[in-house]
Design a protein around this motif. Structure first.
Motif, PDB file in Angstrom:
ATOM      1  N   THR A  47      53.008  68.891 102.278  1.00 19.32           N
ATOM      2  CA  THR A  47      53.806  70.068 101.932  1.00 19.32           C
ATOM      3  C   THR A  47      55.272  69.864 102.286  1.00 19.32           C
ATOM      4  N   ILE A  48      55.530  69.305 103.456  1.00 16.41           N
ATOM      5  CA  ILE A  48      56.922  69.058 103.874  1.00 16.41           C
ATOM      6  C   ILE A  48      57.589  68.053 102.944  1.00 16.41           C
ATOM      7  N   PHE A  49      56.848  67.037 102.515  1.00 14.33           N
ATOM      8  CA  PHE A  49      57.395  66.051 101.584  1.00 14.33           C
ATOM      9  C   PHE A  49      57.887  66.731 100.307  1.00 14.33           C
ATOM     10  N   PHE A  50      57.070  67.593  99.711  1.00 14.71           N
ATOM     11  CA  PHE A  50      57.439  68.230  98.450  1.00 14.71           C
ATOM     12  C   PHE A  50      58.534  69.274  98.651  1.00 14.71           C
ATOM     13  N   VAL A  51      58.495  69.990  99.755  1.00 13.89           N
ATOM     14  CA  VAL A  51      59.562  70.968 100.017  1.00 13.89           C
ATOM     15  C   VAL A  51      60.898  70.261 100.199  1.00 13.89           C
ATOM     16  N   ALA A  52      60.899  69.177 100.951  1.00 11.06           N
ATOM     17  CA  ALA A  52      62.140  68.419 101.160  1.00 11.06           C
ATOM     18  C   ALA A  52      62.651  67.839  99.848  1.00 11.06           C
ATOM     19  N   SER A  53      61.743  67.333  99.013  1.00 11.27           N
ATOM     20  CA  SER A  53      62.174  66.773  97.736  1.00 11.27           C
ATOM     21  C   SER A  53      62.729  67.857  96.821  1.00 11.27           C
ATOM     22  N   GLY A  54      62.152  69.073  96.874  1.00 12.51           N
ATOM     23  CA  GLY A  54      62.677  70.153  96.051  1.00 12.51           C
ATOM     24  C   GLY A  54      64.058  70.599  96.478  1.00 12.51           C
TER      25      GLY A  54
ATOM     26  N   GLN B 171      56.388  63.341 114.972  1.00 10.63           N
ATOM     27  CA  GLN B 171      57.052  62.253 114.263  1.00 10.63           C
ATOM     28  C   GLN B 171      56.811  62.351 112.759  1.00 10.63           C
ATOM     29  N   LEU B 172      55.602  62.802 112.386  1.00 10.80           N
ATOM     30  CA  LEU B 172      55.315  62.986 110.964  1.00 10.80           C
ATOM     31  C   LEU B 172      56.220  64.050 110.357  1.00 10.80           C
ATOM     32  N   LEU B 173      56.482  65.098 111.133  1.00 18.04           N
ATOM     33  CA  LEU B 173      57.345  66.171 110.645  1.00 18.04           C
ATOM     34  C   LEU B 173      58.799  65.731 110.515  1.00 18.04           C
ATOM     35  N   VAL B 174      59.174  64.641 111.166  1.00 16.52           N
ATOM     36  CA  VAL B 174      60.531  64.108 111.047  1.00 16.52           C
ATOM     37  C   VAL B 174      60.627  63.101 109.911  1.00 16.52           C
ATOM     38  N   VAL B 175      59.598  62.268 109.763  1.00 14.41           N
ATOM     39  CA  VAL B 175      59.635  61.187 108.781  1.00 14.41           C
ATOM     40  C   VAL B 175      59.473  61.718 107.357  1.00 14.41           C
ATOM     41  N   MET B 176      58.569  62.673 107.166  1.00 16.61           N
ATOM     42  CA  MET B 176      58.278  63.130 105.801  1.00 16.61           C
ATOM     43  C   MET B 176      59.477  63.785 105.106  1.00 16.61           C
ATOM     44  N   PRO B 177      60.320  64.573 105.785  1.00 23.80           N
ATOM     45  CA  PRO B 177      61.523  65.068 105.099  1.00 23.80           C
ATOM     46  C   PRO B 177      62.460  63.955 104.653  1.00 23.80           C
TER      47      PRO B 177
END
Length: 513
Positions: free
Chosen positions: A62-69, A110-116
């Motif tokens: 979810t964070i990946f797609f939100v950051a990409s949007g 760390q996952l919450l930092v890397v995925m954005p």
């Protein structure tokens, strides 16, 4: 008056545009394979290798797609100011850093930092920059070009993600994350700078390869891309209702796609589920190419409305499918609409508002669609947990129907940018120096057939010297006007009586100076 690009002549062959389109296709293939379609592979590896909970892994997606949007929205503004290749280069670097760091994740924070970081890099190479390049280079066959380019998304999902999954399953994500990042960085960077070009205007062309107008000095005038300003476009009724409608339409689509494997596996078997995914992907590719050709002849609004209806039929069939033929028919119908609607969204926006600020307009539309892309799978999962997939897919069909209803309120696009299209200057060829040698004119001949010795009064005007003179001086000078005007239409001149000498010739040759 200059005509819109759609009415402009086309150069044959248009080679440069197809080279650029090849580069966009390859970029989409690589980014979707290494980033978009491989999210499940990476996060499943984190669950197996690091013991992450499924909820934390899903939160990473979810964070990946939100950051990409969010980054996709700002990417539109960057493309409007800078060369798209530099924007994509920065995205390649950022995405490679995020992919390499993914193999070193050991804790949830760390996952919450890397995925954005990974998502932001993906957005800088994603649909906003790639579709912008295609819309700038193609006008007549824009739908076909976008269909070909977006096919790279499916090709990347079929090829790259399968290869990545095999390598990670054999070894580990920790071992392969850095090699994946290096392969991604080198391949995307090479394709971007070898094939992709920002716009045809910077190469002396216009859309479809039409030569740009040159000025008198042989240089190109500044590029003038027609389009509606961003602030005006996003306030129109068309943009608001189209964007809200596509939020629900794409939410119902993505929710169904993400759960079609589980639906088929629960009702039939794992083998049938794999066949359903293959059918969905292959149908999407073929239908997208056919839809791109159809968009040349059919109005985009009508085509989108028809395909949304097709999607609703596919969702309803999958909701009630409990046999292999039924599942196959449902995925076939859903796949025929899946790829086309993703392609039609940028086509509709660029047709309505032009290419001038398309990156920012489409970036905002993509940001709004994140709500649907992230909410669709979540809604499907919640309904399946509390009820079953039949209720979930019927609910998705209802959501899509509401989206179609909202989309219909957008009406037809005004396309105001065509009404105020600036005129292109038509540069005249340089003026050469005036010839030194005067152009000869026919000689005037005045015949006087009088008996010898007969006196004849004549009008004598100013001669070449500007003074009234004798007959010899006046006739050897220049005469203004025609013979009739000089002999009969000059009453304001000082008239004097001259006597024709008896030895004068019968014909006088009067030649201008």
């Amino acid at each position: 008056m200059s005509a819109p690009l759609a009415d402009a002549p086309r150069s044959e062959p248009f080679i440069r545009g197809w080279v650029v389109l090849t580069g966009v296709f390859l970029v989409m293939t690589l980014t979707s394979g290494f980033a978009f379609y491989s999210q499940g592979v990476f996060l499943n590896a984190l669950i197996d290798e690091q013991g992450f909970a499924n909820g934390w892994a899903s939160a990473g997606v979810t964070i990946f797609f939100v950051a990409s949007g969010i980054c996709g929205y700002f990417t539109g503004g960057l493309i409007h100011r800078f060369d798209v290749r530099w924007v994509m280069t920065v995205g390649t670097v950022v995405a490679a850093i995020g992919l390499a760091a993914l193999g070193q994740v050991r804790a949830e924070w760390q996952l919450l930092v890397v995925m954005p970081i990974f998502g932001a890099g993906f957005a800088l190479n994603g649909l906003v920059p790639t579709t912008t390049v295609v819309t700038r280079w193609f006008q007549r066959r824009r739908s076909v070009a976008l269909a070909i380019a977006s096919t790279g998304l499916s090709v990347g999902g079929v090829l790259s993600s399968q290869l990545l999954a095999t390598l990670v399953n054999q070894e580990s994500l920790e071992k392969w994350a850095l090699p994946f990042a290096i392969m991604f960085f080198t391949s995307v960077l090479a394709v971007t700078w070898l094939f992709v070009r920002d716009s045809p205007e910077k190469l002396g062309l216009r859309a479809d390869g039409v030569p740009a107008v040159q000025n008198a000095s042989g240089t190109q005038p500044p590029p003038k891309m027609p389009g509606t300003p961003f602030r005006e476009a996003i306030r129109t009724r068309f943009f608001i209702f189209v964007s809200l409608g596509f939020v629900l339409i794409m939410g119902s689509q993505v929710g169904a796609i993400q759960h079609v494997f589980n639906l088929t596996e629960n009702r039939l078997s794992a083998a049938a589920a794999g066949g359903a995914l293959t059918s969905l992907a292959v149908t999407s590719v073929v239908a997208r190419l056919l839809g791109g050709m159809a968009a040349i002849k059919i109005p985009l609004r009508s085509l989108a409305t028809f395909l949304i209806g097709v999607q609703l039929v596919g969702l309803y069939l999958l909701a009630n499918a409990d046999t292999k033929p039924a599942v196959f028919v449902g995925t076939l119908i859903l796949g025929s609409a899946m790829g086309n609607l993703l392609m039609l969204h940028p086509l509709i926006l660029v047709d309505a508002f032009g290419v001038r600020e398309y990156p920012r307009i489409y970036g905002l539309g993509s940001l709004l669609m994140i709500v649907g892309v992230g909410g669709g799978p979540l809604l499907t999962g919640i309904l399946e947990d509390n009820y079953d997939y039949r209720v979930a897919y019927i609910a998705l069909a209802v959501v899509g129907a509401v989206g179609l209803f909202i989309y219909s309120f957008g009406g037809k696009p005004a396309r105001d940018y065509l009404k105020t299209l600036p005129l292109e200057p038509v540069w005249a060829p340089p003026v050469g120096p005036r010839s030194v040698t005067p152009t000869p004119t026919p000689a005037l001949r005045v015949t006087r057939d009088r008996p010898r010795g007969v006196r004849e009064p004549v009008l004598v005007g100013a001669g070449a010297s500007g003074a009234n003179g004798s007959l010899d001086g006046s006739l050897d000078g220049s005469l203004d006007g025609s013979l009739d005007g000089s002999l009969e239409g000059m009453p304001e001149l000082d008239d004097v009586e001259q006597i024709r000498h008896r030895t004068s010739p019968d014909v006088w040759a009067i030649e201008p100076v």
